[in-house]
Design a protein around this motif. Structure first.
Motif, PDB file in Angstrom:
ATOM      1  N   ALA A 159       0.830  -1.250  -0.108  1.00 59.38           N
ATOM      2  CA  ALA A 159      -0.125  -0.171  -0.174  1.00 59.38           C
ATOM      3  C   ALA A 159       0.966   1.318   0.035  1.00 59.38           C
ATOM      4  O   ALA A 159       0.600   2.222  -0.692  1.00 59.38           O
ATOM      5  CB  ALA A 159      -0.981  -0.027   1.200  1.00 59.38           C
ATOM      6  N   VAL A 160       2.058   1.398   0.656  1.00 63.25           N
ATOM      7  CA  VAL A 160       2.835   2.311   0.755  1.00 63.25           C
ATOM      8  C   VAL A 160       3.558   2.438  -0.659  1.00 63.25           C
ATOM      9  O   VAL A 160       3.490   3.666  -1.076  1.00 63.25           O
ATOM     10  CB  VAL A 160       3.925   2.248   1.899  1.00 63.25           C
ATOM     11  N   LEU A 161       4.138   1.498  -1.074  1.00 61.67           N
ATOM     12  CA  LEU A 161       4.637   1.622  -2.603  1.00 61.67           C
ATOM     13  C   LEU A 161       3.984   2.099  -3.562  1.00 61.67           C
ATOM     14  O   LEU A 161       4.383   2.921  -4.438  1.00 61.67           O
ATOM     15  CB  LEU A 161       5.189   0.327  -2.852  1.00 61.67           C
ATOM     16  N   ASN A 162       2.491   2.059  -3.412  1.00 61.61           N
ATOM     17  CA  ASN A 162       1.571   2.510  -4.579  1.00 61.61           C
ATOM     18  C   ASN A 162       0.983   3.651  -4.110  1.00 61.61           C
ATOM     19  O   ASN A 162       0.249   4.114  -4.910  1.00 61.61           O
ATOM     20  CB  ASN A 162       0.429   1.400  -4.443  1.00 61.61           C
ATOM     21  N   ASP A 163       1.466   4.271  -2.903  1.00 59.84           N
ATOM     22  CA  ASP A 163       0.965   5.556  -2.458  1.00 59.84           C
ATOM     23  C   ASP A 163       1.531   6.677  -3.431  1.00 59.84           C
ATOM     24  O   ASP A 163       2.684   6.592  -3.723  1.00 59.84           O
ATOM     25  CB  ASP A 163       1.377   5.913  -1.229  1.00 59.84           C
ATOM     26  N   ALA A 164       0.682   7.434  -4.095  1.00 58.26           N
ATOM     27  CA  ALA A 164       1.268   8.485  -5.172  1.00 58.26           C
ATOM     28  C   ALA A 164       2.126   9.648  -4.489  1.00 58.26           C
ATOM     29  O   ALA A 164       2.817  10.213  -5.162  1.00 58.26           O
ATOM     30  CB  ALA A 164       0.118   9.075  -5.771  1.00 58.26           C
ATOM     31  N   VAL A 165       2.016   9.680  -3.128  1.00 54.75           N
ATOM     32  CA  VAL A 165       2.864  10.725  -2.450  1.00 54.75           C
ATOM     33  C   VAL A 165       4.257  10.037  -2.096  1.00 54.75           C
ATOM     34  O   VAL A 165       5.190  10.836  -2.496  1.00 54.75           O
ATOM     35  CB  VAL A 165       2.021  11.256  -1.127  1.00 54.75           C
ATOM     36  N   SER A 166       4.314   9.303  -1.375  1.00 54.31           N
ATOM     37  CA  SER A 166       5.523   8.752  -0.598  1.00 54.31           C
ATOM     38  C   SER A 166       6.335   7.861  -1.594  1.00 54.31           C
ATOM     39  O   SER A 166       7.547   7.760  -1.640  1.00 54.31           O
ATOM     40  CB  SER A 166       5.359   8.042   0.546  1.00 54.31           C
ATOM     41  N   GLY A 167       5.433   7.120  -2.439  1.00 56.61           N
ATOM     42  CA  GLY A 167       6.077   5.987  -3.131  1.00 56.61           C
ATOM     43  C   GLY A 167       7.071   4.761  -2.508  1.00 56.61           C
ATOM     44  O   GLY A 167       7.809   4.124  -2.962  1.00 56.61           O
ATOM     45  N   GLY A 168       7.041   4.857  -1.214  1.00 59.06           N
ATOM     46  CA  GLY A 168       7.806   3.674  -0.292  1.00 59.06           C
ATOM     47  C   GLY A 168       9.236   3.873  -0.366  1.00 59.06           C
ATOM     48  O   GLY A 168       9.907   3.061  -0.341  1.00 59.06           O
ATOM     49  N   ALA A 169       9.711   5.169  -0.445  1.00 59.18           N
ATOM     50  CA  ALA A 169      11.229   5.275  -0.529  1.00 59.18           C
ATOM     51  C   ALA A 169      11.799   4.968   0.945  1.00 59.18           C
ATOM     52  O   ALA A 169      13.119   4.633   0.821  1.00 59.18           O
ATOM     53  CB  ALA A 169      11.403   6.841  -0.883  1.00 59.18           C
ATOM     54  N   GLU A 170      11.004   4.794   1.811  1.00 54.28           N
ATOM     55  CA  GLU A 170      11.798   4.777   3.220  1.00 54.28           C
ATOM     56  C   GLU A 170      11.220   3.376   3.872  1.00 54.28           C
ATOM     57  O   GLU A 170      11.780   3.223   4.906  1.00 54.28           O
ATOM     58  CB  GLU A 170      11.554   5.832   4.164  1.00 54.28           C
ATOM     59  N   ILE A 171      10.721   2.530   2.828  1.00 54.75           N
ATOM     60  CA  ILE A 171      10.826   0.964   3.404  1.00 54.75           C
ATOM     61  C   ILE A 171      11.234   0.138   2.223  1.00 54.75           C
ATOM     62  O   ILE A 171      11.288   0.298   1.170  1.00 54.75           O
ATOM     63  CB  ILE A 171       9.405   0.729   3.686  1.00 54.75           C
TER      64      ILE A 171
END
Length: 451
Positions: A159-171
């Motif tokens: 869900a975080v990776l597919n988030d348009a804002v964060s993109g999951g750069a920190e996980i």
């Protein structure tokens, strides 16, 4: 599959493929274009002059045979130190393992997914998407809802990776995090021998060292027992967590065209760079913007050399350094070692049995066979180039504590004139470490040696 001029021209015009690309690259790009929907099967057949080659047949020839079918070897080799040949253990006491082919393939898919989200123009082939889905079945670590955590479920990570804002750069997947640190463990001079502790949260670490109480004998009856003062029994060994960033330039064409081992190449390059940097801060970190190194630690023992800055060092200097710490620290379990730069080590090999001109007995004290052994007085002699010539250290490396914040941050950058002109992208990997000497009695140094 024969590459026709029509297919080549379409890929060059519509899929940013170089005109000089060879047939293997064109096959890979054609498969990617079909998989992404940019090239319809009908148009694909037309460009092949009516040759009805199905996408599955094309994928079967990609990435070296069975790699296109998503079949990767899951065997992990036992990690042995590149210099000593001994097995290496990680911070959890487990034997450090080399990344498997399967993990390298998943790392490549993960990095290419982040690159795609960063706008690099690459698209994931079917195999990459399948590998990425496998990553979501693993535990993840990093920043999640403003907190740094380990054991994040893959469903939440997706869900975080597919988030348009964060993109999951920190996980990142935990195995990816571990693989990044395994290369320094297997090649470093110092990191494999210190006390490495994982930290899943916070920007600083508050820990404590517990001293030994005194024991009193012979107190006669009727005499008050001396009260033990506990004011210095427990001392703090707090440490701040500092960020360290590794950046690698990667060609955009390479990223688009790369086969499954792109993960191995990039993770290994980042790991090798971390290896040198972590060894440096353990040895000589300033303690302000980075972990405090042994050479700059306060409270460790100091000794003076016989000849001072004019040198050369003597056998007595090294013996005095070794015996400056207690015998309890001079056991193999404590991992004691000498530490200096290579110039100081070379000078230690030149100590002569009798340097007087009259006798001309110029044999080195440690013998000619010991010149390349990197052993001094039967203990390992570890090397770091950031230690000055005038400084040498002896101590129990297990009493240096390095904290590793779990969850490397990974992101891609492609802006700027220089990157654009070179058709390059920048892979940035950011980790967090803290560290300091946990017990000053376990180390001694001289800093007045030959300059």
């Amino acid at each position: 599959m024969k590459i026709t001029n029509g297919l080549r021209n379409w890929l060059v015009k519509n899929y940013s493929v170089s005109e000089a690309a060879d047939a293997d690259v064109l096959r890979t790009q054609a498969a990617s274009a079909v998989e992404s929907g940019k090239l319809s099967p009908a148009k694909f057949a037309e460009l092949l002059n009516g040759d009805e080659l199905t996408p599955d047949a094309l994928f079967g020839s990609m990435n070296g045979g069975n790699k296109g079918d998503g079949k990767f070897n899951t065997t992990k080799a036992v990690g042995r130190h590149n210099k000593t040949g001994e097995t290496v253990k990680d911070e959890r006491g487990r034997i450090a393992m080399q990344p498997s082919e399967h993990e390298n393939a998943k790392a490549g898919a993960f990095l290419k997914h982040l690159a795609s989200r960063a706008g690099l123009g690459n698209s994931l082939a079917r195999t990459d998407r399948e590998l990425l889905e496998e990553c979501y079945g693993d535990a993840w670590a990093g920043k999640f809802h403003s907190h740094y955590l380990a054991g994040i479920p893959g469903s939440n990570a997706k869900a975080v990776l597919n988030d348009a804002v964060s993109g999951g750069a920190e996980i990142v997947p935990e195995w990816f995090d571990d693989n990044l640190i395994s290369f320094p463990l297997l090649s470093g001079e110092l990191l494999p021998f210190v006390d490495l502790r994982p930290v899943p949260r916070a920007n600083s670490v508050e820990a404590a060292s517990v001293g030994n109480p005194t024991v009193i004998w012979g107190t006669p009856e009727g005499t008050s027992i001396s009260v033990f003062n506990t004011s210095n029994l427990i001392d703090d060994i707090n440490s701040s967590i500092h960020a360290v960033t590794v950046a690698i330039e990667v060609g955009k064409d390479m990223l688009v065209d790369a086969a499954a081992d792109v993960g191995r190449q990039l993770v290994e390059n980042v790991g090798q760079r971390l290896s040198a940097e972590l060894d440096r801060v353990i040895a000589a970190g300033n303690g302000t913007s980075e972990p405090q190194g042994i050479a700059n630690a306060s409270g460790i023992g100091t000794v003076n050399t016989d000849e001072g800055s004019s040198g050369p060092p003597s056998l007595s200097d090294y013996e005095g350094l070794m015996f400056a710490i207690g015998k309890q620290y001079r056991s193999k379990a404590m991992r004691p070692a000498f530490l200096s730069n290579d110039v100081s080590y070379r000078r230690s090999r030149a100590i002569q049995i009798d340097p007087s001109i009259q006798t001309r007995d110029q044999r080195p004290v440690f013998g000619l066979d010991a010149v390349n052994s990197y052993i001094t007085l039967d203990w390992p002699h570890r090397i770091n180039g950031d230690i000055p010539n005038a400084t040498a250290i002896f101590g129990a490396l297990s009493r240096y504590r390095l904290y590793r914040r779990q969850g490397f941050e990974v992101r891609w950058e492609m802006g700027g004139k220089e990157l654009a002109l070179k058709n390059m992208a920048l892979l940035i990997v950011r980790g967090r470490f803290g560290g300091r000497v946990a017990d000053g009695n376990a180390f001694a140094k001289w800093s007045d040696g030959q300059s």
